[in-house]
Design an enzyme around this catalytic site. Structure first.
Site, short mmCIF file in Angstrom:
data_model
loop_
_atom_site.label_atom_id
_atom_site.label_comp_id
_atom_site.label_asym_id
_atom_site.label_seq_id
_atom_site.Cartn_x
_atom_site.Cartn_y
_atom_site.Cartn_z
N CYS A 1 12.59 -3.63 -24.42
CA CYS A 1 13.23 -4.03 -24.68
C CYS A 1 14.14 -4.70 -24.79
O CYS A 1 15.32 -5.14 -23.07
CB CYS A 1 14.38 -2.61 -25.10
N CYS B 1 14.99 -9.53 -29.94
CA CYS B 1 14.59 -7.41 -29.95
C CYS B 1 13.37 -7.64 -30.45
O CYS B 1 13.21 -7.94 -31.03
CB CYS B 1 15.87 -7.10 -30.93
#
Length: 268
Positions: A78, A192
């Site tokens: 992440c 992302c």
């Protein structure tokens, strides 16, 4: 330090399902590696949380997961959690931790126009870490940034089999292209891990003159390097997906996860 047991898993951690895009290339390199994939659905979306909240939440939750599953290595799959909490996690846990950072360096090497887009969550694109990467690796280039929380929601919906709203895709690309110099942009960094799940839609909107890049393959190579020489099971076994409980985000159906090698779902 003794080598971990063959059954010791790799732990992948994300706010949701975006980290599957890192799990995929890792399984290609380490096909029999035991896998635990953890998604913090109770905290989703991370891009809307403060830096202070994530700096406290991520190490605490990873500590629980490490205690429960005893991994040989943990991957913060992440970008938002990595850019904010990676140092805190490494200070708190006594095992190798692999982070995920925007692929600005390879994008700077790839661009011909000198204009690079960075598409991430609102939390990621505001981080000083991105300033540092740009200063170190993109000197002489223009780095445009845009935070698009709607893409996280769209990626999660796509994996559940739902249609992707084309206006969300259009707004994300326009958020970069409408900035000064945006028309010359020829590389977009997907900063992302959720966003590569929407690669086809983003590429269609960006057009053939723009290349999309993410760091998943490099992260997979790093994991393989750090575990080189360690023992692995002779055959692959289905992995485990564990979700933090959330009334707003129930776990996806198992069928959505089986293509990624997941065979069981747990909640904590």
């Amino acid at each position: 330090m003794s080598s971990p047991a063959a059954q010791a898993p790799l732990l992948f951690f994300d706010s949701g399902l975006g980290g599957l895009t890192v799990l995929g290339p890792t399984r290609a390199l380490l096909p029999t590696a035991p896998i635990v994939y953890a998604a913090d659905y109770a905290g989703l979306p991370y891009g809307k949380k403060s830096d202070e909240e994530l700096a406290a939440r991520v190490p605490a939750l990873l500590g629980r997961l490490v205690e429960r599953y005893q991994p040989r290595l943990a991957v913060i799959a992440c970008n938002t959690a990595s850019t904010i909490a990676l140092a805190h996690v490494r200070a708190a846990l006594d095992l190798p931790i692999v982070g995920t950072v925007p692929a600005i360096k390879p994008a700077a090497e790839m661009t011909k126009s000198g204009f690079i887009g960075v598409l991430g969550t609102e939390a990621t694109v505001r981080q000083p870490y991105v300033d540092d990467l740009s200063a170190r690796f993109a000197t002489g280039r223009t780095v445009l940034r845009h935070g698009s929380p709607g893409l996280v929601t769209a990626a999660e919906a796509k994996l559940r089999g739902e249609a992707v709203d084309p206006t969300v895709i259009a707004r994300a690309i326009a958020g970069l292209r409408d900035q000064p110099g945006g028309a010359a942009m020829d590389v977009i960094v997907l900063a992302c891990t959720h966003f590569p799940l929407l690669e086809a839609e983003l590429q269609a909107e960006a057009g053939p003159g723009v290349r999309l890049i993410d760091g998943a393959a490099g992260i997979a190579r790093r994991i393989a390097h750090l575990t080189e020489g360690q023992d692995w099971p002779a055959e692959a076994a289905p992995g485990i997906a564990v979700f933090t409980r959330s009334p707003d985000h129930p776990p996806p159906p198992l069928a959505a996860l089986t293509p990624w090698g997941i065979g069981r779902v747990e909640t904590i």
